[in-house]
Design an enzyme around this catalytic site. Structure first.
Site, PDB file in Angstrom:
ATOM      1  N   GLU A 104      86.031  39.825  14.527  1.00  0.00           N
ATOM      2  CA  GLU A 104      86.625  39.526  15.833  1.00  0.00           C
ATOM      3  C   GLU A 104      85.791  40.150  16.960  1.00  0.00           C
ATOM      4  O   GLU A 104      85.632  39.554  18.028  1.00  0.00           O
ATOM      5  CB  GLU A 104      88.065  40.030  15.883  1.00  0.00           C
ATOM      6  CG  GLU A 104      89.023  39.201  15.030  1.00  0.00           C
ATOM      7  CD  GLU A 104      90.458  39.682  15.134  1.00  0.00           C
ATOM      8  OE1 GLU A 104      91.307  38.924  15.632  1.00  0.00           O
ATOM      9  OE2 GLU A 104      90.720  40.831  14.711  1.00  0.00           O
ATOM     10  N   GLU A 124      92.844  39.537   6.809  1.00  0.00           N
ATOM     11  CA  GLU A 124      94.157  40.065   7.191  1.00  0.00           C
ATOM     12  C   GLU A 124      95.309  39.462   6.401  1.00  0.00           C
ATOM     13  O   GLU A 124      96.311  40.129   6.121  1.00  0.00           O
ATOM     14  CB  GLU A 124      94.393  39.845   8.694  1.00  0.00           C
ATOM     15  CG  GLU A 124      93.577  40.754   9.606  1.00  0.00           C
ATOM     16  CD  GLU A 124      92.194  40.225   9.897  1.00  0.00           C
ATOM     17  OE1 GLU A 124      91.517  40.811  10.760  1.00  0.00           O
ATOM     18  OE2 GLU A 124      91.772  39.236   9.258  1.00  0.00           O
TER      19      GLU A 124
END
Length: 701
Positions: A104, A124
């Site tokens: 990210e 995640e």
């Protein structure tokens, strides 16, 4: 802060370097340092910014030591928004693995250069979460909704060349990343390259049918899981909303995930798996034995699978059988399994051939003279196992580790027939051994520390999740399973149906219902085991009355295409049949049992709390090192849903007060023989303590 992030201007490029070993995790100090120096670069004479990392990897994700703690500013989403908003061009240089918040971070930069050996991913979902720092919004804008969903939902890393094909990476290099990244950044500046902000890209159009298709597929493949469905919602929002509104939606759903018990359970499993690899009382510095050659005795399904596990890790294996016919049959099983791996694209044909070439066979025990480890994998006959270990004691070289794959038998009794009990250990693989990840490592009373340490390290090498168990009948997993199957069979004869019992546990989250598991394993195995025991050792006779009747009627399970269910010989599809119901009702009448329907909730509680209660006994006796070890055993070996965190975590989630109250209720209704609460459970409930507190105190003492 200065020790984990540094900044210097090199030939007009502001170089921000993260040095937070071992994996450059996004700790609070790293976030502070990134923010400080990205801001500083806005005001200095640098022409662009380059973010890179020292050591073996780019930022590999969040700092796991901060899990469960209140977040501290700067929050990652805000930090990444500020990086993306930089008025100077920002480049990320990737190597190793850029995972989770690391990827990210890279996506918030305007351009990305990567070593061709690197990997990127967003794992995640494996923790019951979703990328919460703009990942679900930037990824679809860069590579489209479908590719974005595939990446985020899989949780698996992809290779750098694939990342470049998709558009996550802009340039691949094979040389020195520092020099290449500086040159690339300089080139972008010289070309007056635009500040390409992912947030400003228009997401490709995506039909509602695309998202509904993913939701429908996830309802089957990711049954009961909530994070994957929320990920679909986030990616859909990226194609429907502005970036700012999409970030708000992502944040809402991320916080829902954080509060979800599923995420708590999955994070528990993440840490429990890592803790299980640590053996209490054995130093990390313990010298280990070198394992280069392995012998496996028994070329059946289990032995062949064990041999493949080692060959797949590049370890030479000698397979021993009683005669040439059995050996040929065993090697043929191995060849068939490798052919299946190629067909399923798990291995290339070349890889399969290389692995298979590492497995040789013999009918002569002298072929084991130079092996470093030998694993006995014959059927559960204690006398046969002892005879084999007596032969191994003579044949194997000094220092060779002698392991038994027994599922139930006394490892100490097996070790006692050798002159080197310190070299003997249990290595209980789960079938199919080349696929199932769990390995129960059974520490005998005289097993040497270096033997145990060697096997635990070896487990990682062959890609197994190892859990240490003490010696008892059935060790951790199969000992607990006795109560689970007992209650399944009692529910059956008291009024349940095979399909209703299976449905109750399957809908609750188990990979398979207990009746289907019994058919898959083979009803004759339990039957033969009971025949070898004295009647007083067989347990509640009602709990095996129906299964024994089925075996005596020739219904052995899937292997005979008939057990509790009837099976299609080609497809293995199961069907309920009237004759099984007739057998159940006949045996109930013979026992004087008046059958009546049982609610699904009661079926689940009886089976799961039977597991839990025995788990408490195993902890109290020291058979398992810690509660999380039991959870790892059941998630990796017995199909317990990871999102419930294993039986011991689940008990804590329900509350020990409620668990004990329910067990006491069952004791009143069904008798103390099967339902006496474990003393440790009663103690913790009485003291108001948790399993975690008990385990921590035990470790300290």
């Amino acid at each position: 802060m200065s020790t984990v992030v540094s900044y210097e201007v090199v030939n007009g490029i502001g170089v921000v370097t993260v040095a937070n070993p071992p994996v450059n995790a996004l700790s609070h100090a790293v976030r502070q340092g990134l923010l400080k120096f990205v801001r500083a670069a806005q005001a200095d004479d640098s022409r662009a910014i380059l973010i890179l990392c020292t050591g073996r990897t780019f930022i590999a994700g969040a700092d796991i030591t901060e899990f469960g703690k209140p977040p501290a500013e700067p929050y990652l989403p805000n930090l990444l928004n500020e990086i993306e908003a930089s008025k100077k061009l920002v480049v990320a240089a990737l190597h190793g693995t850029a995972l989770g918040g690391g990827l990210e971070t890279a996506l918030a930069c305007h351009y990305r250069i990567a070593l061709n050996t690197s990997k990127v991913g967003l794992p995640e979902v494996k923790l019951g979460l979703l990328p919460g720092a703009g990942g679900t919004q930037r990824v679809p804008r860069l590579i489209g909704a479908q590719a974005g969903l595939d990446l985020i939902l899989s949780g698996a890393p992809i290779a750098a060349d694939r990342a470049m094909e998709l558009g996550l990476v802009d340039r691949l290099v094979a040389g020195d990343l520092y020099d290449e990244a500086l040159a690339y950044t300089q080139q972008l500046v010289d070309q007056n390259a635009p500040l390409r902000r992912a947030s400003e890209l228009d997401p490709a159009a995506a039909d509602a049918e695309l998202f509904e298709g993913y939701r429908s597929n996830l309802a089957k493949k990711a049954r009961n899981l909530t994070a994957p469905q929320r990920i679909v919602d986030c990616v859909e929002a990226a194609t429907r909303l502005t970036f700012a509104d999409g970030l708000k939606r992502e944040r809402e759903l991320f916080l829902e995930c954080m509060r979800d018990p599923q995420s708590v359970a999955l994070q528990h499993m993440f840490f429990a798996e890592r803790e299980a690899a640590k053996v209490i009382g054995i130093s990390r510095d313990t010298e280990q034995r070198d394992i280069r050659k392995v012998g496996v005795i028994g070329g059946g399904t289990m032995g062949g699978g064990i041999a493949m596990s080692f060959a797949n890790a590049g370890i030479q294996v000698t397979l021993i059988e009683v005669n040439e016919e059995a050996l040929d049959r065993g090697l043929a099983i191995v060849a068939k399994n490798y052919a299946g791996s190629v067909k399923r694209n798990k291995l290339s044909a070349e890889q399969a051939t290389q692995c298979q070439d590492l497995i040789s066979g013999s009918t002569d025990y002298s072929a084991l003279q130079d092996v470093d480890l030998v694993i006995e994998a014959v059927f559960e006959d204690p006398d046969l196992k002892k005879d084999i270990f007596q032969r191994l004691d003579v044949v194997c070289k000094p220092g060779a580790i002698l392991a038994t794959n027994t599922s139930y038998q006394d490892v100490d009794a097996i070790a006692a027939v050798t002159k080197r009990p310190e070299d003997v250990i249990g290595m209980h693989f789960f079938s199919p051994a080349h696929i199932m990840k769990l390995l129960e490592v059974v520490r005998g009373d005289k097993t040497a520390d270096d033997v145990l340490a060697t096997v635990m390290t070896l487990a990682k090498r062959i890609r197994k999740v190892a859990v240490v168990s003490g010696v008892c009948y059935g060790f951790i997993g199969n000992r607990m399973l006795q109560g689970y199957f007992r209650e399944a069979q009692l529910c059956l004869i008291e009024g349940g149906l095979p399909e209703s019992i299976d449905a109750a546990l399957y809908n609750w989250g188990m990979a398979m219902g207990p009746i289907s598991v019994a058919d898959l394993a083979g009803l004759d195995i339990g039957y033969k085991a009971r025949q070898a025991l004295a009647e007083s050792e067989r347990g509640d006779p009602r709990a095996y009355r129906v299964a024994d009747a089925l075996v005596e009627a020739g219904r052995l399970g899937q292997k005979s295409a008939a057990g509790f269910y009837k099976y299609d010989p080609e497809t293995r599809q199961k069907m309920s049949v009237p004759e099984v119901q007739e057998i159940i009702e006949r045996e109930a009448r013979a026992l004087g049992i008046e059958r009546s329907p049982i609610e699904a909730d009661e079926i689940v509680d009886r089976l799961i709390y039977a597991l839990v209660n025995e788990g408490f006994r195993i902890l109290e006796e020291g058979i398992a090192q810690r509660p999380g070890d039991i959870d790892v055993v059941y998630v990796y070996g017995y199909g317990f849903p990871a999102w419930r965190g294993g039986p011991m975590h689940y008990a804590e989630t329900v509350g020990l007060d409620e668990v004990l109250a329910r067990i006491n209720e069952f004791r009143e209704r069904f008798g103390a023989d099967n339902w006496t609460p474990a003393p440790l459970l009663e103690q913790l409930q009485r003291d108001g303590s948790t399993l975690a507190e008990w385990a921590a105190a035990k470790t300290v003492s």
